[in-house]
Design an enzyme around this catalytic site. Sequence first.
Site, short mmCIF file in Angstrom:
data_model
loop_
_atom_site.label_atom_id
_atom_site.label_comp_id
_atom_site.label_asym_id
_atom_site.label_seq_id
_atom_site.Cartn_x
_atom_site.Cartn_y
_atom_site.Cartn_z
N ASP A 74 0.84 -1.20 0.00
CA ASP A 74 0.00 0.00 0.00
C ASP A 74 0.87 1.26 0.00
O ASP A 74 0.36 2.38 -0.04
CB ASP A 74 -1.01 -0.01 1.15
N SER A 75 2.21 1.06 -0.02
CA SER A 75 3.12 2.18 -0.26
C SER A 75 2.88 2.75 -1.66
O SER A 75 3.38 3.83 -1.99
CB SER A 75 4.58 1.74 -0.10
N ASP A 83 -1.08 -6.04 -0.10
CA ASP A 83 -1.52 -5.40 1.15
C ASP A 83 -3.02 -5.18 1.12
O ASP A 83 -3.55 -4.61 0.15
CB ASP A 83 -0.86 -4.02 1.30
N GLU A 120 -1.68 -5.46 8.53
CA GLU A 120 -0.90 -4.85 9.61
C GLU A 120 -1.59 -5.04 10.95
O GLU A 120 -2.78 -4.71 11.09
CB GLU A 120 -0.74 -3.35 9.34
N GLU A 140 8.88 -4.13 10.73
CA GLU A 140 9.35 -2.86 10.17
C GLU A 140 9.91 -1.95 11.27
O GLU A 140 9.26 -1.71 12.29
CB GLU A 140 8.18 -2.16 9.44
O1 KIV Z 1 3.53 -1.13 1.65
C1 KIV Z 1 4.72 -1.49 1.71
O2 KIV Z 1 5.54 -1.19 0.82
C2 KIV Z 1 5.13 -2.27 2.87
C3 KIV Z 1 6.60 -2.52 3.04
C4 KIV Z 1 7.25 -1.31 3.55
C5 KIV Z 1 6.85 -3.70 3.90
O3 KIV Z 1 4.32 -2.68 3.64
#
Ligand code: KIV
Length: 273
Positions: free
Chosen positions: A53-54, A92, A124, A191
Amino acid sequence: MSTAQAENTRKVTTSRLTEMKHRGEKISMLTAYDYTSAKLVDEAGMDVILVGDSASNVMAGNVTTLPITLDQMIYHAKSVMKGVKRALVVVDLPFGTYQGNSKEALASAIRVMKESHAEALKLEGGAEIAESIQRILCAGIPVMGHLGLTPQSINKFGTYSVRAKEEAEAKKLIEDAKLLEDIGCFAIVLEKIPAKLAEKVARELTIPVIGIGAGGGVDGQVLVMHDMLGMTMGFSPRFLRRYANVGEIMTDAFRHYISDVKTGDFPNEKEQY
Ligand code: KIV
């Protein structure tokens, strides 16, 4: 084809990641959000591709991961799946699609799996979302946990600084990690926590522990592609190693193209019909 070549092209599965942990082979994981880059990452031999979700930050330009929607995550996951043959693809579940109740969590999970054809999900949190994780697992969907700095909770934390430095938070993190293993998660991301704590978790768990800013004592590493390629220049936490300066290369290419267009150098006689 030799045994080694066959091993390099063999599809990565959740059980193969467990085998890797047990024989001490480190797991490589990187984010991807689109077809073209996912294909490159897969062909390079990455074990796990995370449709993180980044994408909310690096693709959509949001300040946090909170605004990205389930539809948007499915769009990215579908694009990635088309480019990947070997890596395990994990997606995610975005903020607000699984925390409310476990039925809603299952509905979100099923949508991602049905519409994108991805192979696993990442959520998460620990004990607070255990019921949601269990319901998703009951549907036969593999789940990767995510503890420590969980960016979807940034408004609770107030900062992106290192988590679990204090004993109470470290104790809760260890309990949560064990709980996630007990209920059936196939792996956990840790993380931005102290390296010693991450190493202890990796030692005590039988499932793989993948770190980001969690030191080298874990079973694998994950980074955000745009960060490690040097495309997000304003972002330089201590844990980040830049493997290229793609941002600079792109800017140079754009400037060169602008100049060629302005001067009439592009296109030349060979570049026309
Ligand atoms: O969304 C993401 O890129 C992540 C990584 C930082 C593990 O959850």
